[in-house]
Design a protein around this motif. Structure first.
Motif, PDB file in Angstrom:
ATOM      1  N   VAL A 134       0.792  -1.183   0.049  1.00 55.24           N
ATOM      2  CA  VAL A 134       0.209   0.158   0.229  1.00 55.24           C
ATOM      3  C   VAL A 134       0.812   1.232   0.018  1.00 55.24           C
ATOM      4  O   VAL A 134       1.932   1.525   0.917  1.00 55.24           O
ATOM      5  CB  VAL A 134      -1.032   0.058   1.384  1.00 55.24           C
ATOM      6  N   LEU A 135       0.627   2.193  -0.842  1.00 57.80           N
ATOM      7  CA  LEU A 135       1.343   3.513  -0.930  1.00 57.80           C
ATOM      8  C   LEU A 135       0.776   4.550  -0.192  1.00 57.80           C
ATOM      9  O   LEU A 135      -0.629   4.679  -0.237  1.00 57.80           O
ATOM     10  CB  LEU A 135       1.456   3.862  -2.577  1.00 57.80           C
ATOM     11  N   ILE A 136       1.503   5.000   0.627  1.00 58.32           N
ATOM     12  CA  ILE A 136       0.866   6.054   1.725  1.00 58.32           C
ATOM     13  C   ILE A 136       0.782   7.365   1.117  1.00 58.32           C
ATOM     14  O   ILE A 136       1.829   7.869   0.560  1.00 58.32           O
ATOM     15  CB  ILE A 136       1.600   6.156   3.001  1.00 58.32           C
ATOM     16  N   LEU A 137      -0.335   8.131   0.537  1.00 59.44           N
ATOM     17  CA  LEU A 137      -0.425   9.327   0.049  1.00 59.44           C
ATOM     18  C   LEU A 137      -0.250  10.461   0.948  1.00 59.44           C
ATOM     19  O   LEU A 137      -0.459  10.580   2.159  1.00 59.44           O
ATOM     20  CB  LEU A 137      -1.927   9.373  -0.454  1.00 59.44           C
ATOM     21  N   ASN A 138       0.470  11.291   0.131  1.00 58.79           N
ATOM     22  CA  ASN A 138       0.709  12.891   0.927  1.00 58.79           C
ATOM     23  C   ASN A 138      -0.542  13.615   0.726  1.00 58.79           C
ATOM     24  O   ASN A 138      -1.094  13.645  -0.318  1.00 58.79           O
ATOM     25  CB  ASN A 138       1.788  13.406  -0.027  1.00 58.79           C
ATOM     26  N   SER A 139      -1.311  13.762   1.846  1.00 65.69           N
ATOM     27  CA  SER A 139      -2.625  14.287   1.784  1.00 65.69           C
ATOM     28  C   SER A 139      -2.790  15.853   0.837  1.00 65.69           C
ATOM     29  O   SER A 139      -3.545  16.077   0.374  1.00 65.69           O
ATOM     30  CB  SER A 139      -3.204  14.394   3.067  1.00 65.69           C
ATOM     31  N   SER A 140      -1.596  16.451   1.139  1.00 67.04           N
ATOM     32  CA  SER A 140      -1.480  17.784   0.329  1.00 67.04           C
ATOM     33  C   SER A 140      -1.549  17.469  -1.106  1.00 67.04           C
ATOM     34  O   SER A 140      -2.212  18.235  -1.796  1.00 67.04           O
ATOM     35  CB  SER A 140      -0.260  18.659   0.761  1.00 67.04           C
ATOM     36  N   TRP A 141      -0.803  16.360  -1.598  1.00 65.69           N
ATOM     37  CA  TRP A 141      -0.797  16.348  -3.101  1.00 65.69           C
ATOM     38  C   TRP A 141      -2.150  15.639  -3.581  1.00 65.69           C
ATOM     39  O   TRP A 141      -2.758  15.997  -4.360  1.00 65.69           O
ATOM     40  CB  TRP A 141       0.154  15.411  -3.292  1.00 65.69           C
ATOM     41  N   ALA A 142      -2.819  14.856  -2.555  1.00 65.90           N
ATOM     42  CA  ALA A 142      -4.019  14.169  -3.006  1.00 65.90           C
ATOM     43  C   ALA A 142      -5.134  15.182  -3.129  1.00 65.90           C
ATOM     44  O   ALA A 142      -6.229  15.136  -3.998  1.00 65.90           O
ATOM     45  CB  ALA A 142      -4.373  13.133  -2.043  1.00 65.90           C
ATOM     46  N   LEU A 143      -5.232  16.063  -2.218  1.00 64.38           N
ATOM     47  CA  LEU A 143      -6.088  16.997  -2.226  1.00 64.38           C
ATOM     48  C   LEU A 143      -5.878  18.189  -3.276  1.00 64.38           C
ATOM     49  O   LEU A 143      -6.746  19.305  -3.161  1.00 64.38           O
ATOM     50  CB  LEU A 143      -6.336  17.719  -0.808  1.00 64.38           C
ATOM     51  N   GLY A 144      -4.787  18.182  -3.834  1.00 65.95           N
ATOM     52  CA  GLY A 144      -4.634  19.005  -5.283  1.00 65.95           C
ATOM     53  C   GLY A 144      -3.926  20.479  -4.660  1.00 65.95           C
ATOM     54  O   GLY A 144      -3.589  21.258  -5.572  1.00 65.95           O
ATOM     55  N   GLU A 145      -3.164  20.519  -3.611  1.00 69.56           N
ATOM     56  CA  GLU A 145      -2.639  21.455  -3.074  1.00 69.56           C
ATOM     57  C   GLU A 145      -1.138  21.797  -3.790  1.00 69.56           C
ATOM     58  O   GLU A 145      -0.947  22.739  -3.922  1.00 69.56           O
ATOM     59  CB  GLU A 145      -2.259  21.423  -1.696  1.00 69.56           C
ATOM     60  N   LEU A 146      -0.641  20.579  -4.316  1.00 68.56           N
ATOM     61  CA  LEU A 146       0.591  20.565  -5.201  1.00 68.56           C
ATOM     62  C   LEU A 146       0.254  20.353  -6.754  1.00 68.56           C
ATOM     63  O   LEU A 146       0.771  19.559  -7.117  1.00 68.56           O
ATOM     64  CB  LEU A 146       1.371  19.592  -4.726  1.00 68.56           C
ATOM     65  N   ASP A 147      -0.685  20.904  -7.205  1.00 66.59           N
ATOM     66  CA  ASP A 147      -1.235  20.962  -8.642  1.00 66.59           C
ATOM     67  C   ASP A 147      -0.287  21.153  -9.599  1.00 66.59           C
ATOM     68  O   ASP A 147      -0.452  20.843 -10.656  1.00 66.59           O
ATOM     69  CB  ASP A 147      -2.497  21.796  -8.545  1.00 66.59           C
ATOM     70  N   ASP A 148       0.741  21.842  -9.394  1.00 70.57           N
ATOM     71  CA  ASP A 148       1.843  22.109 -10.650  1.00 70.57           C
ATOM     72  C   ASP A 148       2.805  20.942 -10.606  1.00 70.57           C
ATOM     73  O   ASP A 148       3.483  20.604 -11.738  1.00 70.57           O
ATOM     74  CB  ASP A 148       2.844  23.272  -9.808  1.00 70.57           C
ATOM     75  N   LEU A 149       2.499  19.773  -9.750  1.00 71.32           N
ATOM     76  CA  LEU A 149       3.221  18.225 -10.094  1.00 71.32           C
ATOM     77  C   LEU A 149       2.176  17.678 -11.079  1.00 71.32           C
ATOM     78  O   LEU A 149       1.106  17.759 -11.077  1.00 71.32           O
ATOM     79  CB  LEU A 149       3.109  17.595  -9.015  1.00 71.32           C
ATOM     80  N   VAL A 150       3.261  16.693 -11.889  1.00 71.59           N
ATOM     81  CA  VAL A 150       2.359  15.970 -12.823  1.00 71.59           C
ATOM     82  C   VAL A 150       1.638  14.951 -12.153  1.00 71.59           C
ATOM     83  O   VAL A 150       1.913  14.493 -11.014  1.00 71.59           O
ATOM     84  CB  VAL A 150       3.146  15.399 -13.963  1.00 71.59           C
ATOM     85  N   PRO A 151       0.624  14.187 -12.571  1.00 73.46           N
ATOM     86  CA  PRO A 151      -0.069  13.290 -12.168  1.00 73.46           C
ATOM     87  C   PRO A 151       0.883  11.830 -11.801  1.00 73.46           C
ATOM     88  O   PRO A 151       1.900  11.848 -12.650  1.00 73.46           O
ATOM     89  CB  PRO A 151      -1.149  12.817 -12.943  1.00 73.46           C
TER      90      PRO A 151
END
Length: 172
Positions: A134-151
């Protein structure tokens, strides 16, 4: 020095971390449980884009798209996870809520060295749950706070993990 008036410290080292494990397609990911505000069925979530619960508006988050995985969100086990990290709130649709689990911090694994770029922002680490990686998600990325990163591409991440022996660490 007298012990009178001395109060024992209430700071206790937390030996476990809690996660909500969910499934999207064949991929299992985990969200830190402290951000889970609710889990809704399709009927409870309604048909609107955003979900309002307890006076808070949760904007839709397409986690399957963010992770570049195919997910069938039409099944009976589909759920909407209401999630907040304190700054952002999201309504995350998942194929299945697998379970809530406490993981000993020593059993949280850091990402292998092949993770060298943006994926270090997507995932906080990994763990085993019911014989699944199981990969543990970074909640900031999952919620779109780091949207400048590619999917992310979970498929590519799983290939990198399979090629690397796990190192025990404290990544959660």
């Amino acid at each position: 020095m007298s012990l009178r008036g001395h109060h024992p410290s209430t700071n206790v080292l937390v030996e476990t971390a809690s996660f909500l494990v969910v499934r999207l397609g064949v991929s299992y990911v985990a969200l830190p449980a402290d951000g889970v505000r609710g889990v809704l069925t399709r009927e409870e979530a309604g048909s609107e884009q955003s979900v309002t619960a307890a006076g808070t508006v949760y904007q839709p988050v397409d986690l399957a798209q963010r992770l570049s995985v195919l997910a069938d969100l039409s099944g009976l086990e589909m759920r909407t996870v209401l999630y907040s990290n304190g700054r952002s709130q999201g309504a995350i649709c998942v194929e299945q809520v697998v379970g809530l689990t406490d993981v000993a911090r020593k059993d949280c694994l850091p990402l292998p060295p092949q993770f060298q770029r943006d994926e270090r922002n997507w995932f906080a680490g990994m763990m085993l749950y019911q014989d699944q990686l199981v990969l543990i998600l970074n909640s900031s990325w999952a919620l779109g706070e780091l949207d400048d990163l590619v999917p992310a591409s979970v498929g590519q991440a799983e290939l990198m993990i399979a090629a690397t022996p796990a190192t025990v660490g404290g990544s959660c």
